[in-house]
Scaffold this active site. Structure first.
Site, PDB file in Angstrom:
ATOM      1  N   HIS A   1       0.842  -1.208   0.000  1.00 64.63           N
ATOM      2  CA  HIS A   1       0.000   0.000   0.000  1.00 64.63           C
ATOM      3  C   HIS A   1       0.873   1.253   0.000  1.00 64.63           C
ATOM      4  CE1 HIS A   1      -3.142  -2.564   2.308  1.00 64.63           C
ATOM      5  NE2 HIS A   1      -3.562  -2.442   1.064  1.00 64.63           N
TER       6      HIS A   1
ATOM      7  N   LYS B   1     -17.909  -5.792   8.521  1.00 66.21           N
ATOM      8  CA  LYS B   1     -16.624  -6.474   8.505  1.00 66.21           C
ATOM      9  C   LYS B   1     -15.867  -6.186   9.798  1.00 66.21           C
ATOM     10  CE  LYS B   1     -12.910  -7.206   5.184  1.00 66.21           C
ATOM     11  NZ  LYS B   1     -12.272  -6.675   3.980  1.00 66.21           N
TER      12      LYS B   1
ATOM     13  N   ARG C   1      -2.119  -6.542  -8.178  1.00 69.20           N
ATOM     14  CA  ARG C   1      -1.063  -7.531  -7.950  1.00 69.20           C
ATOM     15  C   ARG C   1      -1.106  -8.642  -8.982  1.00 69.20           C
ATOM     16  NH1 ARG C   1      -3.130  -8.667  -2.017  1.00 69.20           N
ATOM     17  NH2 ARG C   1      -4.953  -8.637  -3.348  1.00 69.20           N
TER      18      ARG C   1
ATOM     19  N   SER D   1      -3.184  -7.580   3.272  1.00 70.07           N
ATOM     20  CA  SER D   1      -3.426  -7.358   4.701  1.00 70.07           C
ATOM     21  C   SER D   1      -3.856  -8.649   5.381  1.00 70.07           C
ATOM     22  CB  SER D   1      -4.495  -6.276   4.892  1.00 70.07           C
ATOM     23  OG  SER D   1      -4.027  -5.031   4.441  1.00 70.07           O
TER      24      SER D   1
END
Length: 161
Positions: free
Chosen positions: A17, A41, A90, A128
């Site tokens: 990030h 979440k 990615r 993460s």
């Protein structure tokens, strides 16, 4: 002034990030890191904690700030005079997901543009979620998250476990 928004959960912020933030800060006049508030979440860090962690690691960047937001990203962008969203990629899997999200945002606000930035090779495996798993099980996260927050992540991982 060209203002870009880099949205995400950043739970926690990773070196991947930070790489995207650093590179975006050289392209745009102002970059706002938007930390999404998602009540459905359960994160490792609270939204306020994530904002604090990000504030600590973006200090070297004069043109980068952080804010939390809830609701539609396009509304957050409009409220911050931005029509550019930054997304890091990615893999091909990321592209599939991000393309759909980008098209939905474009449908909601035709003025919104998405800029995809390829993650630097050394960070292409980072997420993460993976970092949380490594930390919870006692693995080394030294090169995965910014040095300034390693202790915070390890402390929180002990609580989270």
């Amino acid at each position: 002034m060209k203002v870009a928004v880099y949205p995400g959960s950043f739970d926690p912020i990773t070196n991947g990030h930070l790489d995207i933030i650093s590179r975006a800060s050289k392209v745009f006049d102002k970059v706002i890191v938007g930390v999404l508030i998602n009540p459905e979440k359960k994160g490792m860090f609270s939204v306020d904690e994530r904002v604090d962690l990000i504030k600590r690691v973006i200090k070297p960047f004069n043109n980068v700030s952080v804010q939390s937001f809830s609701g539609l990203l396009v509304n957050f962008m409009e409220n911050n005079d931005s029509n550019v969203m930054i997304r890091g990629l990615r893999s091909v899997g990321d592209f599939e997901y991000e393309l759909q999200t980008s098209l939905m945002n474009k449908k909601l606000n035709p003025n919104v543009e998405t800029v995809f930035m390829m993650t630097s090779l050394e960070f292409s495996f980072l997420s993460s979620t993976a970092i949380k798993q490594v930390a919870v099980f006692g693995g080394c996260i030294k090169e995965l998250v910014p040095d300034e927050i390693i202790d915070d992540v390890l402390r929180k991982a002990k609580e989270f476990n």
